[in-house]
Design a protein around this motif. Structure first.
Motif, PDB file in Angstrom:
ATOM      1  N   LEU A 263       0.861  -1.176   0.000  1.00 14.72           N
ATOM      2  CA  LEU A 263       0.000   0.000   0.000  1.00 14.72           C
ATOM      3  C   LEU A 263       0.898   1.227   0.000  1.00 14.72           C
ATOM      4  N   VAL A 264       0.801   2.030  -1.053  1.00 13.10           N
ATOM      5  CA  VAL A 264       1.695   3.175  -1.221  1.00 13.10           C
ATOM      6  C   VAL A 264       0.919   4.473  -1.033  1.00 13.10           C
ATOM      7  N   LEU A 265       1.410   5.279  -0.113  1.00 17.11           N
ATOM      8  CA  LEU A 265       0.889   6.624   0.100  1.00 17.11           C
ATOM      9  C   LEU A 265       1.847   7.598  -0.576  1.00 17.11           C
ATOM     10  N   GLN A 266       1.338   8.402  -1.509  1.00 15.58           N
ATOM     11  CA  GLN A 266       2.164   9.355  -2.224  1.00 15.58           C
ATOM     12  C   GLN A 266       1.786  10.779  -1.840  1.00 15.58           C
ATOM     13  N   ASP A 267       2.736  11.706  -2.002  1.00 13.06           N
ATOM     14  CA  ASP A 267       2.348  13.108  -1.966  1.00 13.06           C
ATOM     15  C   ASP A 267       1.819  13.457  -3.360  1.00 13.06           C
ATOM     16  N   ASP A 268       1.735  14.726  -3.691  1.00 15.97           N
ATOM     17  CA  ASP A 268       1.115  15.112  -4.960  1.00 15.97           C
ATOM     18  C   ASP A 268       2.120  15.254  -6.108  1.00 15.97           C
ATOM     19  N   ILE A 269       3.342  14.751  -5.903  1.00  9.03           N
ATOM     20  CA  ILE A 269       4.372  14.837  -6.938  1.00  9.03           C
ATOM     21  C   ILE A 269       4.422  13.536  -7.727  1.00  9.03           C
ATOM     22  N   GLN A 270       4.338  13.626  -9.043  1.00  3.34           N
ATOM     23  CA  GLN A 270       4.421  12.433  -9.875  1.00  3.34           C
ATOM     24  C   GLN A 270       5.809  11.808  -9.789  1.00  3.34           C
ATOM     25  N   GLY A 271       5.874  10.498  -9.995  1.00  2.00           N
ATOM     26  CA  GLY A 271       7.166   9.819  -9.972  1.00  2.00           C
ATOM     27  C   GLY A 271       7.039   8.324 -10.190  1.00  2.00           C
ATOM     28  N   LEU A 272       5.970   7.728  -9.644  1.00  2.00           N
ATOM     29  CA  LEU A 272       5.760   6.294  -9.790  1.00  2.00           C
ATOM     30  C   LEU A 272       5.356   5.957 -11.227  1.00  2.00           C
ATOM     31  N   GLN A 273       6.028   4.967 -11.801  1.00  2.00           N
ATOM     32  CA  GLN A 273       5.688   4.475 -13.132  1.00  2.00           C
ATOM     33  C   GLN A 273       5.550   2.961 -13.091  1.00  2.00           C
ATOM     34  N   ILE A 274       4.589   2.433 -13.842  1.00  2.00           N
ATOM     35  CA  ILE A 274       4.429   0.984 -13.925  1.00  2.00           C
ATOM     36  C   ILE A 274       4.569   0.541 -15.377  1.00  2.00           C
ATOM     37  N   ASN A 288      -5.990  11.663  -1.603  1.00  2.00           N
ATOM     38  CA  ASN A 288      -6.559  10.832  -0.524  1.00  2.00           C
ATOM     39  C   ASN A 288      -6.820   9.390  -0.972  1.00  2.00           C
ATOM     40  N   SER A 289      -5.852   8.836  -1.661  1.00  2.00           N
ATOM     41  CA  SER A 289      -5.967   7.440  -2.107  1.00  2.00           C
ATOM     42  C   SER A 289      -4.675   6.700  -1.801  1.00  2.00           C
ATOM     43  N   PHE A 290      -4.735   5.386  -1.916  1.00  2.00           N
ATOM     44  CA  PHE A 290      -3.551   4.541  -1.869  1.00  2.00           C
ATOM     45  C   PHE A 290      -3.360   3.892  -3.235  1.00  2.00           C
ATOM     46  N   VAL A 291      -2.110   3.768  -3.649  1.00  2.00           N
ATOM     47  CA  VAL A 291      -1.791   2.904  -4.781  1.00  2.00           C
ATOM     48  C   VAL A 291      -1.479   1.535  -4.196  1.00  2.00           C
ATOM     49  N   VAL A 292      -2.174   0.518  -4.665  1.00  2.00           N
ATOM     50  CA  VAL A 292      -1.995  -0.847  -4.151  1.00  2.00           C
ATOM     51  C   VAL A 292      -1.448  -1.714  -5.271  1.00  2.00           C
ATOM     52  N   ASN A 293      -0.405  -2.459  -4.981  1.00  2.00           N
ATOM     53  CA  ASN A 293       0.134  -3.348  -6.013  1.00  2.00           C
ATOM     54  C   ASN A 293       0.341  -4.770  -5.501  1.00  2.00           C
ATOM     55  N   ILE A 294       0.198  -5.701  -6.433  1.00  2.00           N
ATOM     56  CA  ILE A 294       0.394  -7.128  -6.156  1.00  2.00           C
ATOM     57  C   ILE A 294       1.883  -7.395  -5.968  1.00  2.00           C
TER      58      ILE A 294
END
Length: 380
Positions: A263-274, A288-294
């Protein structure tokens, strides 16, 4: 001593001094003022992120991940949300989780106190610096600083949150003074969120506990939720300082996570790429969301039905980026293996048993790249 030997000795001393300098982290480098990326951080051309969109590693326009509404997952629309969850896990390996129920002040406090931790003087942060991967509290830099040939533009603080013996918590950072309180509250909330999510994921795989009781299946593998309740939780607080030449380096290299879910909590700066369909996409931060990955362990447990996905982090020249990743799995001593109910003639067993110690031994012995560890666990 010959002039040549003297030059060699001086060169070795200079290299050792530089190496020691880099081990203190990117924040330390930036605080001392740099205008160019040191060679230690410069990737081979073939591995650079191609921020100008002109190379094979270039990122496509922003990708909107599937959005799972946690509140609806708990309500009357559960069956439809479970279908969306199944598709997200199968097709993307990632999703955004909204209406997650964690109080906004708990989330904002975790981000804010993390920012203040990395603003502390180097002497304070260095108290927690160690190369011991088994340490329950660890401040460090790069991806695997003892093995990385090229360093990543990232500093981190790793905390074992579960199990959390009473004698470990006093070793967590005491400054900022509210760090422990904020981190404990946040870790408890994300642990509960993870367990509820995993119940839904098990149901999406057809491993619903109520259904199993009705069919009278064996109890041996029926306690996965109980195991996860006692399972491991690792919190990783990441700091990616502004980079003068972001096109030359990465904050994190392409990799997959080892656990069940992250479960990833990010600030408002882009950076994560999949990586999706063979191309890199930037994930849009969603308020106000989480990025969730398998993670790799869920891929093994599901016998490949749900797959972990390569992701990386790019940096920028303007703003620091903070993220907090919460990685969850079974207890450290437990074996992870494909669930027997997901194995049949059409879907033979695809993975060997594994555990956390095997993972640590692997990354301690080589430079971790992409999904190499998971590949090592596949049955040929």
């Amino acid at each position: 001593m010959s002039p040549a030997m003297g030059t060699t000795t001086e060169s070795k001393q200079e290299n050792n001094s530089s190496e020691s300098h880099y081990q203190k982290g990117v924040k330390h480098l930036c605080d001392n003022g740099i205008s160019k990326v040191p060679k230690k951080y410069v990737l081979p051309v073939s591995e650079r992120p191609s921020l100008d969109n002109g190379g094979p590693n270039a990122a496509e326009p922003n990708l909107k991940l599937p959005v799972i509404d946690f509140a609806e997952l708990q309500g009357s629309n559960r069956s439809q949300v479970l279908k969306s969850l199944t598709n997200a896990c199968k097709d993307y390996g990632f999703f955004q989780l909204v209406n997650h129920g964690i109080p906004s002040d708990t989330v904002s406090s975790m981000v804010e106190v993390s920012q203040r931790f990395f603003d502390l003087p180097m002497e304070e942060r260095a108290k927690y610096m160690t190369s011991d991967m088994y340490s329950p509290v660890r401040y460090g830099t790069s991806f695997n600083q003892t093995k990385d040939g090229v360093f990543c533009w990232r500093d981190f603080l790793k905390l074992i949150c579960h199990p959390l013996p009473v004698d470990v918590l006093p070793h967590w950072p005491s400054s900022p003074e509210d760090f422990r309180r904020s981190a404990v509250a946040y870790s408890k909330e994300t642990k509960h969120l993870f367990l509820t999510l995993m119940e839904a994921i098990l149901e999406s795989l057809g491993l619903n506990r109520d259904a199993k009781k009705k069919t009278g299946e064996a109890d041996d593998d029926d306690n996965i939720v109980e195991k996860l309740q006692d399972g491991s939780q690792l919190m990783v607080v990441n700091c990616y300082p502004p980079c003068p030449e972001p096109e030359l380096t990465l904050g994190m290299p392409p990799h997959s996570d080892y656990g069940f879910l992250t479960l990833v909590l990010q600030d408002d700066i882009q950076g994560l790429q999949i990586q999706f369909q063979g191309k890199w996409f930037t994930v849009e931060p969603l308020t106000n969301s989480f990025v969730v990955n398998i993670g790799d362990h869920l891929e093994i447990f599901s016998n490949g039905q749900y797959r972990s996905v390569l992701h990386r982090v790019v940096v920028n020249s303007a703003k620091r980026r903070i993220s907090v990743a919460s990685l969850h799995s079974l207890p450290f001593q437990c074996m992870v293996k494909p669930d027997p109910r997901l194995i049949d003639q059409e879907n033979p067993r695809r993975y060997k048993d594994t555990d956390f110690a095997t993972f640590l031994d692997y990354i301690s012995s080589c430079e971790p790249k992409r999904k190499n560890f998971l590949e090592s666990r596949k049955l040929s």
